[in-house]
Design a protein around this motif. Sequence first.
Motif, PDB file in Angstrom:
ATOM      1  N   TYR A 250       0.788  -1.227   0.000  1.00  0.00           N
ATOM      2  CA  TYR A 250       0.000   0.000   0.000  1.00  0.00           C
ATOM      3  C   TYR A 250       0.827   1.288   0.000  1.00  0.00           C
ATOM      4  O   TYR A 250       0.410   2.284  -0.600  1.00  0.00           O
ATOM      5  N   CYS A 251       1.948   1.295   0.673  1.00  0.00           N
ATOM      6  CA  CYS A 251       2.657   2.555   0.934  1.00  0.00           C
ATOM      7  C   CYS A 251       3.914   2.752   0.095  1.00  0.00           C
ATOM      8  O   CYS A 251       4.401   3.878  -0.008  1.00  0.00           O
ATOM      9  N   TYR A 252       4.444   1.695  -0.490  1.00  0.00           N
ATOM     10  CA  TYR A 252       5.728   1.800  -1.180  1.00  0.00           C
ATOM     11  C   TYR A 252       5.545   2.211  -2.634  1.00  0.00           C
ATOM     12  O   TYR A 252       4.807   1.568  -3.387  1.00  0.00           O
ATOM     13  N   ASP A 253       6.197   3.293  -3.010  1.00  0.00           N
ATOM     14  CA  ASP A 253       6.241   3.753  -4.396  1.00  0.00           C
ATOM     15  C   ASP A 253       7.518   3.195  -5.019  1.00  0.00           C
ATOM     16  O   ASP A 253       8.609   3.717  -4.771  1.00  0.00           O
ATOM     17  N   GLU A 254       7.383   2.148  -5.791  1.00  0.00           N
ATOM     18  CA  GLU A 254       8.549   1.454  -6.331  1.00  0.00           C
ATOM     19  C   GLU A 254       9.357   2.343  -7.269  1.00  0.00           C
ATOM     20  O   GLU A 254      10.587   2.275  -7.285  1.00  0.00           O
ATOM     21  N   GLU A 255       8.676   3.190  -8.014  1.00  0.00           N
ATOM     22  CA  GLU A 255       9.373   4.047  -8.966  1.00  0.00           C
ATOM     23  C   GLU A 255      10.289   5.035  -8.264  1.00  0.00           C
ATOM     24  O   GLU A 255      11.415   5.286  -8.703  1.00  0.00           O
ATOM     25  N   GLN A 256       9.827   5.597  -7.149  1.00  0.00           N
ATOM     26  CA  GLN A 256      10.618   6.592  -6.422  1.00  0.00           C
ATOM     27  C   GLN A 256      11.435   5.983  -5.289  1.00  0.00           C
ATOM     28  O   GLN A 256      12.342   6.626  -4.764  1.00  0.00           O
ATOM     29  N   GLY A 257      11.090   4.765  -4.887  1.00  0.00           N
ATOM     30  CA  GLY A 257      11.817   4.103  -3.812  1.00  0.00           C
ATOM     31  C   GLY A 257      11.545   4.692  -2.452  1.00  0.00           C
ATOM     32  O   GLY A 257      12.407   4.667  -1.563  1.00  0.00           O
ATOM     33  N   VAL A 258      10.323   5.218  -2.239  1.00  0.00           N
ATOM     34  CA  VAL A 258       9.956   5.901  -0.993  1.00  0.00           C
ATOM     35  C   VAL A 258       8.608   5.365  -0.515  1.00  0.00           C
ATOM     36  O   VAL A 258       7.719   5.078  -1.323  1.00  0.00           O
ATOM     37  N   TYR A 259       8.455   5.219   0.811  1.00  0.00           N
ATOM     38  CA  TYR A 259       7.177   4.872   1.424  1.00  0.00           C
ATOM     39  C   TYR A 259       6.412   6.147   1.770  1.00  0.00           C
ATOM     40  O   TYR A 259       6.978   7.089   2.346  1.00  0.00           O
ATOM     41  N   PHE A 260       5.120   6.167   1.437  1.00  0.00           N
ATOM     42  CA  PHE A 260       4.261   7.318   1.693  1.00  0.00           C
ATOM     43  C   PHE A 260       3.063   6.906   2.549  1.00  0.00           C
ATOM     44  O   PHE A 260       2.761   5.716   2.693  1.00  0.00           O
ATOM     45  N   ASP A 261       2.349   7.906   3.097  1.00  0.00           N
ATOM     46  CA  ASP A 261       1.037   7.656   3.688  1.00  0.00           C
ATOM     47  C   ASP A 261       0.116   7.088   2.607  1.00  0.00           C
ATOM     48  O   ASP A 261       0.320   7.325   1.405  1.00  0.00           O
ATOM     49  N   TYR A 262      -0.924   6.378   3.047  1.00  0.00           N
ATOM     50  CA  TYR A 262      -1.860   5.777   2.096  1.00  0.00           C
ATOM     51  C   TYR A 262      -3.288   6.089   2.505  1.00  0.00           C
ATOM     52  O   TYR A 262      -3.695   5.832   3.646  1.00  0.00           O
ATOM     53  N   ASP A 263      -4.057   6.675   1.578  1.00  0.00           N
ATOM     54  CA  ASP A 263      -5.477   6.956   1.776  1.00  0.00           C
ATOM     55  C   ASP A 263      -6.246   5.694   1.398  1.00  0.00           C
ATOM     56  O   ASP A 263      -6.428   5.397   0.218  1.00  0.00           O
ATOM     57  N   PHE A 264      -6.679   4.926   2.411  1.00  0.00           N
ATOM     58  CA  PHE A 264      -7.307   3.640   2.120  1.00  0.00           C
ATOM     59  C   PHE A 264      -8.763   3.783   1.706  1.00  0.00           C
ATOM     60  O   PHE A 264      -9.357   2.836   1.169  1.00  0.00           O
ATOM     61  N   LEU A 265      -9.367   4.957   1.916  1.00  0.00           N
ATOM     62  CA  LEU A 265     -10.723   5.178   1.412  1.00  0.00           C
ATOM     63  C   LEU A 265     -10.695   5.510  -0.074  1.00  0.00           C
ATOM     64  O   LEU A 265     -11.482   4.977  -0.858  1.00  0.00           O
ATOM     65  N   ALA A 266      -9.773   6.381  -0.453  1.00  0.00           N
ATOM     66  CA  ALA A 266      -9.623   6.728  -1.873  1.00  0.00           C
ATOM     67  C   ALA A 266      -8.793   5.702  -2.632  1.00  0.00           C
ATOM     68  O   ALA A 266      -8.698   5.773  -3.860  1.00  0.00           O
ATOM     69  N   LYS A 267      -8.163   4.764  -1.876  1.00  0.00           N
ATOM     70  CA  LYS A 267      -7.292   3.742  -2.471  1.00  0.00           C
ATOM     71  C   LYS A 267      -6.174   4.389  -3.290  1.00  0.00           C
ATOM     72  O   LYS A 267      -5.921   4.028  -4.433  1.00  0.00           O
ATOM     73  N   LYS A 268      -5.485   5.316  -2.603  1.00  0.00           N
ATOM     74  CA  LYS A 268      -4.466   6.098  -3.311  1.00  0.00           C
ATOM     75  C   LYS A 268      -3.334   6.463  -2.361  1.00  0.00           C
ATOM     76  O   LYS A 268      -3.573   6.926  -1.252  1.00  0.00           O
ATOM     77  N   ARG A 269      -2.106   6.239  -2.815  1.00  0.00           N
ATOM     78  CA  ARG A 269      -0.941   6.673  -2.038  1.00  0.00           C
ATOM     79  C   ARG A 269      -0.833   8.184  -2.080  1.00  0.00           C
ATOM     80  O   ARG A 269      -1.093   8.825  -3.094  1.00  0.00           O
ATOM     81  N   SER A 270      -0.405   8.758  -0.974  1.00  0.00           N
ATOM     82  CA  SER A 270      -0.090  10.183  -0.947  1.00  0.00           C
ATOM     83  C   SER A 270       1.124  10.449  -1.829  1.00  0.00           C
ATOM     84  O   SER A 270       1.979   9.584  -2.016  1.00  0.00           O
ATOM     85  N   ASN A 271       1.192  11.657  -2.366  1.00  0.00           N
ATOM     86  CA  ASN A 271       2.387  12.067  -3.115  1.00  0.00           C
ATOM     87  C   ASN A 271       3.143  13.180  -2.394  1.00  0.00           C
ATOM     88  O   ASN A 271       3.960  13.872  -2.990  1.00  0.00           O
TER      89      ASN A 271
END
Length: 405
Positions: A250-271
């Motif tokens: 849920y939280c890992y952005d593989e392209e950037q190599g960074v873990y972010f907060d995750y909005d589980f209602l919107a099903k979207k990682r924070s940027n």
Amino acid sequence: MQERKVKEYIETSWDKAVTEYSSSSFCLPYSFVPPCINGEFRVLYYWDTYFTNVGLLADGRLDLALDNVQSLLYALKTFGCVPNCVKENGADYASQPPLLGLMIRDIYAVSKNDEWLASAVADLETEYAFWMRERITPIGLNQYAGNTQDESLLAGYYEYVAERLPLPMDIDRREKALRGKHFLAEGESGEDFTPRYARHNALDYVQIDLNAHLYGVEDFLSAYYLGKDEVKSEEYRARKEKRLALLNTYCYDEEQGVYFDYDFLAKKRSNVFCAACFLPWFYGFARNTVGLKMLFERLFGGNGIYACMDVGDRSYQWGYPNIWAPHQYFAYEALKKNGLTAEANWLAKGYVSLLASVFEKTGALWERYDDGGVAPSLEYTTQEMLGWTAGVYNHFYNALYAVQK
């Protein structure tokens, strides 16, 4: 040199800050070191205490650091969680980032008291159970929230926040209570308030810092029980591995190599790049140093790590361009542990230089800074500080000038 004068000020200030707390309904049996010698923050705050203790232990003050932790453990036994601030109604609202395990580790590293450690670990399991019972989401990760469901308390909390930010008061009581729940969650993170949640909707998220801290607790407990209770050790190891798998999903952005907060209602990682993103490297489950270096470059301004990237709104205390002590500590340790030694040293030198230059002008340390010095007041008057500012300064000073001590 000015840096040494700051160090001497800190060494002579700890005892001046020591205080006690007693009211008609709650008496804390231990003295403690609050964030401030004077000013608004004269009670014991949960996550502040970890960084205060870092500074106390650096100065050989195990006595004061131990009393601080004993105070938090007493509050945990009394209220069922560690309150955000230790006073009679502190647990009515929220806890704060669960750093108790780090504090226990640090105390034991100095005291070597096995009996105390066994008792403290049992208490730590009680706190861990609180977070797993009261702060779990449908996707299996944890989030910050609040303790109360009382509509009047929640509406009152919204009104308190509305005066600080400011926000509209002409909404009905039910809506105030609903918004108050989100603000309690935001406050429980210790970052009140932050652009990490563009709509102040913290309850829609699982936070990377909280889940990293809980991963750290699981790792600590698994290691502690290894050779003592293999069933428990394996249980905590499995929980840690399950958490990491969910974080990677849920939280890992593989392209950037960074873990972010995750909005589980919107099903979207924070940027939103924020200082909390350093925690996966602090706890050792992030391995991508390219991502770590990129995060450092996004948030480092020469004098410290900014709380958050610039989102175009500078009204947040925990947003750009504010520089807070806890963020410096976690970022520095993350960089150092992962081989980015030059970047860690740049951070330490920049922060120490900033604080020393402001100390020369004001004769004090402060709650937060920006690149120009003492950060302008937002939400409330910027406070003269000891606490975490002194603790992190001590940590960096010892790292930079250990040979000269």
